[in-house]
Design an enzyme around this catalytic site. Structure first.
Site, PDB file in Angstrom:
ATOM      1  N   CYS A   1      36.783 111.614  51.882  1.00  0.00           N
ATOM      2  CA  CYS A   1      36.043 112.447  50.499  1.00  0.00           C
ATOM      3  C   CYS A   1      34.413 111.259  50.295  1.00  0.00           C
ATOM      4  O   CYS A   1      33.055 111.522  49.766  1.00  0.00           O
ATOM      5  CB  CYS A   1      36.389 111.258  48.682  1.00  0.00           C
ATOM      6  SG  CYS A   1      37.834 111.735  48.449  1.00  0.00           S
TER       7      CYS A   1
ATOM      8  N   HIS B   1      30.013 124.491  37.893  1.00  0.00           N
ATOM      9  CA  HIS B   1      30.224 125.072  39.022  1.00  0.00           C
ATOM     10  C   HIS B   1      28.489 124.253  39.487  1.00  0.00           C
ATOM     11  O   HIS B   1      27.430 124.789  39.716  1.00  0.00           O
ATOM     12  CB  HIS B   1      29.721 126.396  39.169  1.00  0.00           C
ATOM     13  CG  HIS B   1      30.538 127.362  39.109  1.00  0.00           C
ATOM     14  ND1 HIS B   1      32.023 126.943  38.166  1.00  0.00           N
ATOM     15  CD2 HIS B   1      31.086 127.708  39.830  1.00  0.00           C
ATOM     16  CE1 HIS B   1      33.149 127.886  38.736  1.00  0.00           C
ATOM     17  NE2 HIS B   1      32.548 127.800  39.572  1.00  0.00           N
TER      18      HIS B   1
ATOM     19  N   GLU C   1      40.611 114.622  38.282  1.00  0.00           N
ATOM     20  CA  GLU C   1      40.279 115.743  39.144  1.00  0.00           C
ATOM     21  C   GLU C   1      40.857 115.796  40.569  1.00  0.00           C
ATOM     22  O   GLU C   1      40.638 116.980  41.174  1.00  0.00           O
ATOM     23  CB  GLU C   1      39.917 114.212  40.477  1.00  0.00           C
ATOM     24  CG  GLU C   1      39.303 114.112  41.356  1.00  0.00           C
ATOM     25  CD  GLU C   1      38.465 113.494  42.353  1.00  0.00           C
ATOM     26  OE1 GLU C   1      37.614 112.721  41.784  1.00  0.00           O
ATOM     27  OE2 GLU C   1      39.677 112.947  42.797  1.00  0.00           O
TER      28      GLU C   1
END
EC number: 4.-.-.-
Length: 149
Positions: A23, A73, A137
């Protein structure tokens, strides 16, 4: 107390700079945001939203304008991640959103609450409040942030 929930989805990238595993690398998610409002139904005969806490289209419009359209985005980067900010600043027309904490799902849920709570309160005052933000998530991992009243 009655609650309603609206779910919206968006895509965004981030990284957790000090994470012990993968991550820490650049990656993205298909986030799902659930907005839970709490209050009493509107009692205004003849009004379009009579009997509702808030019209779902209004819940959506506020969230889209003040959060989802901004984060969708985009790359969500921690303000203390100067290396990533430098890298992203070199990309022409890149959509970067700088956030005050490391963009974990936990911190993003808190930030989303802080952005949206005053917007819903501004619209309806004390009659309606943002009770909870749930931010997914992944389909199996999420964080909840609940109003502390």
């Amino acid at each position: 107390m009655l609650t309603i929930t609206k779910r919206l989805e968006f895509d965004a990238g981030h990284r957790i700079p000090d994470h012990k595993s993968k991550c820490r690398n650049l990656h993205g998610h298909r986030y799902a945001l659930e907005i839970t409002l709490q209050g009493e139904p509107i009692d205004s005969p003849g009004a379009s939203d009579n009997g509702m806490l808030m019209d779902f289209s209004d819940v959506k419009q506020i969230a889209m304008e003040h959060l989802v359209d901004i984060w969708d985005h985009a790359f969500l980067v921690y303000e203390g991640d100067s290396l990533m900010q430098l890298l992203l600043s070199g990309l022409p027309d890149h959509k970067t959103v700088v956030v005050p904490q490391i963009p974990t799902v936990e911190n993003l849920a808190i930030i989303a609450y802080q952005i949206l709570a005053p917007r819903y309160r501004q619209r309806f005052g004390a009659k309606l409040q943002l009770a909870k933000i749930r931010l997914y998530e992944t389909p199996t991992s999420w964080a909840d942030y609940t109003a502390s009243n």
